[in-house]
Scaffold this motif. Structure first.
Motif, PDB file in Angstrom:
ATOM      1  N   ARG A 116       1.033  -1.378   0.074  1.00 32.53           N
ATOM      2  CA  ARG A 116       0.002   0.046  -0.209  1.00 32.53           C
ATOM      3  C   ARG A 116       0.819   1.266   0.009  1.00 32.53           C
ATOM      4  O   ARG A 116       0.212   2.409  -0.116  1.00 32.53           O
ATOM      5  N   LEU A 117       2.133   1.195   0.065  1.00 32.73           N
ATOM      6  CA  LEU A 117       2.817   2.302   0.242  1.00 32.73           C
ATOM      7  C   LEU A 117       2.910   3.160  -1.107  1.00 32.73           C
ATOM      8  O   LEU A 117       3.296   2.518  -2.077  1.00 32.73           O
ATOM      9  N   THR A 118       2.561   4.207  -1.056  1.00 31.33           N
ATOM     10  CA  THR A 118       2.527   5.265  -2.228  1.00 31.33           C
ATOM     11  C   THR A 118       3.559   6.427  -2.173  1.00 31.33           C
ATOM     12  O   THR A 118       3.706   7.054  -3.375  1.00 31.33           O
ATOM     13  N   GLU A 119       3.794   6.846  -1.118  1.00 30.86           N
ATOM     14  CA  GLU A 119       4.839   7.932  -0.991  1.00 30.86           C
ATOM     15  C   GLU A 119       5.772   7.821   0.039  1.00 30.86           C
ATOM     16  O   GLU A 119       5.823   7.431   1.320  1.00 30.86           O
ATOM     17  N   ILE A 120       6.993   8.153  -0.277  1.00 34.72           N
ATOM     18  CA  ILE A 120       8.267   8.048   0.579  1.00 34.72           C
ATOM     19  C   ILE A 120       9.164   9.074   0.544  1.00 34.72           C
ATOM     20  O   ILE A 120       9.557   9.629  -0.768  1.00 34.72           O
ATOM     21  N   TYR A 121       9.425   9.919   1.614  1.00 35.77           N
ATOM     22  CA  TYR A 121      10.356  10.965   1.608  1.00 35.77           C
ATOM     23  C   TYR A 121      11.533  10.869   2.390  1.00 35.77           C
ATOM     24  O   TYR A 121      11.465  10.779   3.588  1.00 35.77           O
ATOM     25  N   HIS A 142       8.793  -0.866  -4.621  1.00 29.89           N
ATOM     26  CA  HIS A 142       7.786  -1.505  -5.484  1.00 29.89           C
ATOM     27  C   HIS A 142       6.509  -0.872  -5.080  1.00 29.89           C
ATOM     28  O   HIS A 142       6.195  -0.332  -3.769  1.00 29.89           O
ATOM     29  N   SER A 143       5.549  -0.498  -5.931  1.00 31.27           N
ATOM     30  CA  SER A 143       4.292  -0.041  -6.004  1.00 31.27           C
ATOM     31  C   SER A 143       4.275   1.346  -5.019  1.00 31.27           C
ATOM     32  O   SER A 143       3.467   1.833  -4.428  1.00 31.27           O
ATOM     33  N   LEU A 144       5.333   2.271  -5.615  1.00 30.55           N
ATOM     34  CA  LEU A 144       5.433   3.558  -5.050  1.00 30.55           C
ATOM     35  C   LEU A 144       4.976   4.694  -6.325  1.00 30.55           C
ATOM     36  O   LEU A 144       5.229   4.316  -7.293  1.00 30.55           O
ATOM     37  N   ARG A 145       4.441   5.608  -5.623  1.00 30.66           N
ATOM     38  CA  ARG A 145       3.838   6.807  -6.891  1.00 30.66           C
ATOM     39  C   ARG A 145       4.919   8.033  -6.352  1.00 30.66           C
ATOM     40  O   ARG A 145       5.261   8.726  -7.497  1.00 30.66           O
ATOM     41  N   ARG A 146       5.317   8.194  -5.362  1.00 30.31           N
ATOM     42  CA  ARG A 146       6.163   9.279  -4.976  1.00 30.31           C
ATOM     43  C   ARG A 146       7.280   8.863  -4.304  1.00 30.31           C
ATOM     44  O   ARG A 146       7.161   8.019  -3.334  1.00 30.31           O
ATOM     45  N   LEU A 147       8.410   9.353  -4.523  1.00 27.54           N
ATOM     46  CA  LEU A 147       9.752   9.313  -3.981  1.00 27.54           C
ATOM     47  C   LEU A 147      10.553  10.036  -3.994  1.00 27.54           C
ATOM     48  O   LEU A 147      10.974  10.716  -4.910  1.00 27.54           O
ATOM     49  N   ASP A 148      11.114  10.457  -2.677  1.00 23.46           N
ATOM     50  CA  ASP A 148      12.343  11.563  -2.497  1.00 23.46           C
ATOM     51  C   ASP A 148      13.438  10.733  -1.793  1.00 23.46           C
ATOM     52  O   ASP A 148      13.274  10.594  -0.657  1.00 23.46           O
ATOM     53  N   LEU A 149      14.515  10.822  -2.587  1.00 25.99           N
ATOM     54  CA  LEU A 149      15.692  10.451  -2.035  1.00 25.99           C
ATOM     55  C   LEU A 149      17.062  11.345  -2.071  1.00 25.99           C
ATOM     56  O   LEU A 149      17.947  10.874  -2.432  1.00 25.99           O
ATOM     57  N   SER A 150      16.489  12.804  -2.239  1.00 23.25           N
ATOM     58  CA  SER A 150      17.719  13.603  -2.545  1.00 23.25           C
ATOM     59  C   SER A 150      18.422  13.768  -1.384  1.00 23.25           C
ATOM     60  O   SER A 150      18.217  13.373  -0.307  1.00 23.25           O
TER      61      SER A 150
END
Length: 695
Positions: free
Chosen positions: A170-175, A187-195
């Protein structure tokens, strides 16, 4: 408070600690106390509120450790502790909050490793650990099967993120900006911030089939596994500040991507996607087909079979592209080859990319391939409106925008290039000068002159005219120029464009435009007499190099005429120059004790009965360790001669006409000639010194 179920005292101005008695409200369901000024520690008694499902203590000044008793809040669903000064680790007991759906620890001082017991948070959907001092890995979060949004920007976490496991469906956003993560497992992400992490080497984007937005700014990424396959759902991709040297072949297909940021990489190989036949350009508004040398064969092939053209990139949704600060080193025509097909492109940022050559209509000539396939021998260029492109700090030598079918333009910036010529339709310039917030910037191109280019610029609304001095590399200011261009609503050029008309030498210099040299000694210039040439000083006046006016020479003063001589009965008085400038002279009425039968300049003649002040100065010869006597006026130490009456008038005989030094009568010496020489004596100061009688 036994029956109290809901307490909300948020947004007040309380002070001091939280009441311990809150632990006695056994039926309390919700406790809302955010932004209320509380300080001190969280009372352990709150752990007695077994029915509490919402605790909000955010935006206070709470400090100290989290009480382990909070693990007893079996009904807790929402926990808000953000924006406090809480410290220490998260207690392992908090892993018992099985019903917890939202936990926010943002902006505290929590530290240490995350406890393994957090794997018990099976119901947590939103977790915010940003801006704390945690260490270790995020492995304890691997089994949070309900997690939808994870924020772990921390600067301390390391290792792999816990989102590559199959359980996190269910994970859709990670910052996760500003950490030390070293690998990707998503897997299964819509937003990802690894700056601002430590991602290095090649990354695999094909593992994200539902990704819409990814920020990988400021890592150490050098390339892409699987040739950089891009998720079809991706609309935003930021790879700025990495170590990319080229765009992978699979980047050719990004149909939904709207923003692509590639600034500050090491891109030196630019793709040739969408290249058209060299030397061919068609301008439909004139009906003219232009074929440069060698372009006819390519045109024939193009008209006969559109498939012979290299396919352009599938960037149909692309609106913004930033490739600034990359060593691309490509001809400007080649640079535009993959870009001229993009009908939705609004913003192109390509400053400092070593782009060079002549920009002309070939850079914007793109054939509608479908129309070409259906209609033989028909050229249908693509059109785009409101394009803004920034190509400053490159080496583009000329601009010919007659083939640009993107009118009206929004903004073009060619500052600090190598331009010598600019040509464009009058309608294009009109769109810039009439429409709000549109401009073309052509500043800092030293070889671009108004007489060397057919560009026609009119300024119907010139405002805020200023004369600004310009300094050389050594800081010397030689000229000033009229700056009349504002940033908006017009074509922006600088003084170089018409320097002879817009610039003039500063006072003390001579020349035309920006070619200015200092006035030599004996001459001057200023705004009143103009600064094209330096004017000669009169015979009775002089000047230093770079002077804005002349000073009167010795024996003269400034009067109705520039300088007039001092007359009898006057004395020359030094007047110090301002800011270290040269001293000048004025004439002043004669002082008592001076002989002013002729004008006094430099050497003052003193009448008998008076004494002129003198000093002893070191010799101006380094080899002579002696002193010499001079008058303070002659040495320039005083503005006027300092003259005083002698106590015994007969002892002072006036001054030497050559050096202005005092002459004492026989037997006298010293200040005001009041001391008897050796071998002379007197009985009272009112008597002259006489020679002593022999014994």
């Amino acid at each position: 408070m036994d029956s109290l179920q809901w307490l909300d005292v948020s947004s007040n101005n309380f002070s001091g600690p939280l009441p311990v008695s809150l632990g006695n409200a056994g039926d309390l369901r919700a406790l809302e106390m955010h932004n209320s000024g509380f300080s001190g520690t969280i009372p352990s008694q709150l752990g007695q509120l077994a029915e509490l499902w919402s605790l909000d203590l955010a935006n206070n000044q709470l400090s100290g450790a989290l009480p382990v008793t909070l693990g007893g809040l079996k009904s807790m669903e929402e926990l808000h502790l953000e924006n406090n000064n809480l410290s220490g680790p998260i207690p392992a007991e908090l892993g018992k909050l099985a019903k917890l759906r939202k936990a926010d620890f943002y902006d505290n001082r929590l530290s240490g490793n995350l406890p393994d017991t957090l794997s018990g948070w099976k119901s947590v959907e939103t977790l915010d650990l940003d801006n704390n001092k945690f260490t270790g890995t995020l492995k304890p979060l691997s089994n949070l099967t309900s997690l939808r949004q994870l924020r772990v920007a921390n600067k301390s976490f390391e290792g792999h993120l816990p989102v590559g496991f199959q359980t996190l469906k269910r994970l859709t956003e990670i910052y996760a900006a500003n950490n030390r993560h070293s690998g990707l497992r998503y897997h299964s992400l819509r937003r990802l911030d690894l700056s601002s992490n430590r991602l290095n080497g090649s990354i695999d984007l094909s593992a994200f089939p539902n990704l819409e937005r990814i920020v990988l700014y400021k890592n150490r990424i050098t390339g892409f596994a699987d040739n950089g396959s891009i998720p079809e759902s991706l609309v935003y991709l930021n790879l700025s500040g990495n170590l990319l040297s080229a765009l992978p072949e699979s980047f050719r297909s990004m149909p939904k991507l709207e923003v692509l940021a590639l600034a500050n990489n090491r891109i030196s190989k630019w793709p040739d996607w969408g290249s058209t036949s060299e030397g061919v350009c068609y301008m439909p508004h004139t009906g003219i087909l232009t074929i440069r040398k060698g372009g006819f064969d390519g045109l024939v092939r193009t008209l006969s079979d559109a498939s012979l053209l290299p396919p352009p990139p599938d960037w149909g949704s692309l609106q913004q592209l930033d490739v600034s600060n990359n060593p691309i080193h490509v001809d400007v025509i080649g640079f535009f080859m993959p870009l001229k097909w993009q009908s939705n492109l609004d913003v192109l940022l390509a400053s400092n990319c070593s782009i060079h050559g002549e920009l002309h209509c070939e850079a914007f000539f793109a054939v509608d391939r479908e129309a070409l396939a259906l209609t033989a021998n028909t050229l249908t260029p693509l059109t785009v409106d409101n394009l803004r492109f920034i190509l400053s700090d490159n080496n583009i030598s000329s601009i010919d925008l007659y083939g640009l079918m993107r009118s009206p333009l929004f903004q073009v910036d060619f500052d600090n290039n190598s331009l010598v010529r600019v040509a464009a339709p009058s309608d294009l310039w009109k769109s810039l000068t009439v429409q709000p917030y549109r401009n073309a910037r052509l500043t800092n191109n030293p070889d671009l002159r108004s007489g060397q280019t057919p560009i026609c610029i009119s300024f119907p609304d010139i405002k805020d005219i200023k004369n600004l001095p310009h300094a050389l590399d050594n800081g010397e200011e030689r000229f000033e120029c009229t700056e009349f261009c504002s940033v908006f609503n017009q074509v922006e050029v600088d003084y170089i464009f018409a320097s002879d008309a817009l610039c003039r030498c500063l006072p003390g210099y001579e020349g035309i435009g920006i070619n200015c040299t200092k006035c030599p000694a004996g001459t001057y210039s200023n705004r009143q007499v103009k600064t094209q040439t330096c004017k000669q000083c009169p015979d009775d006046a002089g000047s230093d190099e770079g002077s804005t006016t002349c000073y009167c020479r010795l024996g003269h003063q400034r009067g109705d005429e520039p300088c007039e001589p001092c007359t009898a009965g006057s004395v020359g008085v030094r007047k110090s120059g301002r800011s270290g400038g040269r001293d000048t002279w004025i004439c002043q009425d004669c002082l008592p004790g001076l002989n002013c039968s002729v004008p006094i300049n430099y050497n003052a003649s003193v009448l008998p009965g008076f004494f002129q002040l003198t000093v002893q100065l070191e010799s101006d010869r380094p080899s002579h360790n002696t002193t010499r006597e001079v008058t303070t006026y002659g040495a320039g130490l005083t503005l006027l001669p300092i003259v005083m009456r002698c106590p015994l008038s007969s002892a002072c005989k006036g001054t030497n006409k050559t050096d202005g030094l005092n002459i004492c009568s026989e037997g006298h010496e010293g200040f005001v000639c009041s001391r008897c020489k050796a071998g002379f004596s007197r009985q009272t100061p009112q008597q002259p010194c006489v020679r002593c009688a022999p014994l």
